[in-house]
Design an enzyme around this catalytic site. Structure first.
Site, mmCIF file in Angstrom:
data_model
loop_
_atom_site.group_PDB
_atom_site.id
_atom_site.type_symbol
_atom_site.label_atom_id
_atom_site.label_comp_id
_atom_site.label_asym_id
_atom_site.label_seq_id
_atom_site.Cartn_x
_atom_site.Cartn_y
_atom_site.Cartn_z
ATOM 1 N N HIS A 1 27.187 31.016 73.330
ATOM 2 C CA HIS A 1 26.333 30.910 72.148
ATOM 3 C C HIS A 1 27.152 31.220 70.909
ATOM 4 O O HIS A 1 27.360 32.372 70.549
ATOM 5 C CB HIS A 1 25.130 31.857 72.254
ATOM 6 C CG HIS A 1 24.205 31.500 73.372
ATOM 7 N ND1 HIS A 1 23.253 30.521 73.262
ATOM 8 C CD2 HIS A 1 24.137 31.965 74.644
ATOM 9 C CE1 HIS A 1 22.608 30.405 74.411
ATOM 10 N NE2 HIS A 1 23.117 31.269 75.269
ATOM 11 N N GLY A 2 27.654 30.137 70.270
ATOM 12 C CA GLY A 2 28.427 30.282 69.046
ATOM 13 C C GLY A 2 27.588 29.942 67.837
ATOM 14 O O GLY A 2 27.133 30.824 67.106
ATOM 15 N N LEU B 1 57.507 17.688 53.804
ATOM 16 C CA LEU B 1 58.619 18.409 54.413
ATOM 17 C C LEU B 1 59.226 17.659 55.593
ATOM 18 O O LEU B 1 60.302 18.047 56.083
ATOM 19 C CB LEU B 1 58.167 19.795 54.875
ATOM 20 C CG LEU B 1 58.304 20.927 53.845
ATOM 21 C CD1 LEU B 1 57.323 20.757 52.694
ATOM 22 C CD2 LEU B 1 58.105 22.286 54.497
ATOM 23 N N GLU C 1 32.727 31.436 61.366
ATOM 24 C CA GLU C 1 31.787 31.677 60.267
ATOM 25 C C GLU C 1 30.995 30.418 59.931
ATOM 26 O O GLU C 1 30.591 30.215 58.784
ATOM 27 C CB GLU C 1 32.520 32.183 59.007
ATOM 28 C CG GLU C 1 33.547 33.246 59.249
ATOM 29 C CD GLU C 1 32.965 34.640 59.292
ATOM 30 O OE1 GLU C 1 31.780 34.789 58.975
ATOM 31 O OE2 GLU C 1 33.703 35.562 59.669
#
Length: 390
Positions: A142-143, A344, A369
């Site tokens: 459960h995120g 780069l 978040e």
């Protein structure tokens, strides 16, 4: 007319007062001295060996619980806290995560929802960096749907007995206190759990490809018995942890621009010295187009963060506006890092330069978040008035 500054093309420093600038410059100098010379090695080894020492130093700077008042906290403005997050993440996302979880999640939860006894017990030591805290909300299954959490606290006489697991917890294995959210018969409650409690363990998560200069753990609670006064009395329901997340997401709005700035400045400097076909690559049209686009998104993102910070200081910032900032700034920061990597060339994948490290860190920041999809749905609901979460 003032000069055009490649590192501040919009003159955004003019929005900051002397105290703001002092905070920013202090944190920038600390990060340059205490993080940047070592962070590539920490990242490569997948360790943050100096975490306790760094926490104490950050406490002495007033960077822990920075925008909170009392109990040893600095009482800084939201903009000043944001500037600190930007400078810390310009060094490394893992360092900013240490500060965010300590101050905006664990300390904020206790400060906002805790009893006076809980505040006095935990906050002064946490503000000083003597005690490290963590925040247990996300679970293995459960995120993005914290309402489905399985961690459960039941009453047993005057005590609580806590069982469950939390996952991807920054600071977990070095924390003295874990703010853990659990289902109860009364609804979702928060608990200030001393990590030396019997039945509590925090095995460290290894083999990460992102946030490697950071301590990440699982929290395991097996019949952890807590006294009645371990429960945070000030809130019941999801509004508790979600209120903490809003405060932490605000810091990410700023922090992500720190990672983007470091990558942009690296690419800008590199373009001025790297030669191909007899001249610096910064003199080619395609490279200049990339640098121009990167500068646009970077400084628009900083301007957005500043605007949200002023709204937070005025007490008018809404959660949907924080979602606006988190969604935009992290997404654009990743794109800036990826574009910098192309400038780069092969050197972009080397830890001698910060670009790939920031890019891989931001893949975690993009998810935690609140994922991209969750923030899109928050904004979609706010724009249409229709709830598409279910």
């Amino acid at each position: 007319m003032s000069a055009f500054l490649p590192h501040d093309p919009l003159g955004l420093d003019e929005l900051l007062d002397p105290e703001d600038l002092a905070v920013r410059d202090t944190v920038r100098a600390w990060a340059a001295d205490r993080v940047l010379p070592y962070v590539a090695e920490w990242y490569e080894s997948g360790e943050l060996p100096a975490i306790r020492e760094l926490a104490r130093e950050l406490g002495s700077l007033g960077a822990l619980g920075m925008s909170l008042t009392g109990y040893g906290c600095a009482g800084a403005s939201a903009v000043q806290y944001g500037l600190a997050c930007l400078e810390l993440e310009a060094a490394d996302s893992g360092i900013r995560s240490l500060v965010s979880v300590q101050g905006s999640l664990a300390m904020y939860a206790i400060h906002r929802y805790g009893s006076e006894e809980q505040k006095l017990r935990w906050l002064p030591g946490m503000a000083a960096g003597e005690l490290i805290g963590c925040f247990g909300l996300t679970e293995p299954d459960h995120g993005s749907d914290p309402a489905g959490m399985r961690t459960y606290a039941k009453r047993d006489g005057t005590d609580w007995v806590l069982n469950g697991r939390k996952m991807w917890i920054t600071n977990g294995s070095v924390a003295a206190v874990a703010v853990v959210w659990a289902q109860t018969d009364e609804g979702i409650r928060g608990f200030a759990v001393p990590t030396d409690s019997a039945g509590f363990s925090a095995p460290e998560i290894r083999h990460k490809w992102s946030l490697r200069a950071s301590v990440t753990s699982e929290l395991v609670m097996d019949e952890v018995r807590l006294p009645a006064d371990a429960a945070l009395p000030g809130v019941t329901g999801l509004k508790g942890p979600l209120g903490c997340l809003s405060h932490a997401r605000y810091g990410i709005v700023w922090g992500s621009m720190g990672a983007a700035r470091a990558s942009f400045e690296c690419a800008l400097d590199y373009a001025g010295t790297r030669e191909q076909f007899g001249r610096p690559i910064g003199g080619f049209q395609l490279t200049q187009a990339k640098l121009a686009d990167m500068a646009l998104e970077l400084h628009k993102g900083i301007l957005l963060a500043h605007h949200l910070g002023r709204r937070m200081d005025a007490g008018t910032l809404r959660p949907e506006q924080i979602s606006f900032g988190k969604l935009n700034n992290v997404r654009e920061a990743i794109e800036i890092c990826r574009t910098a990597r192309t400038i780069l060339g092969a050197n972009g994948i080397s830890l001698e330069y910060p670009v790939m490290r920031h890019a891989t860190n931001l893949e975690s920041v993009l998810t935690y978040e609140g994922t991209v999809e969750m923030h899109q749905l928050v904004l979609g609901k706010a724009l249409t008035g229709l709830d598409a979460f279910r």
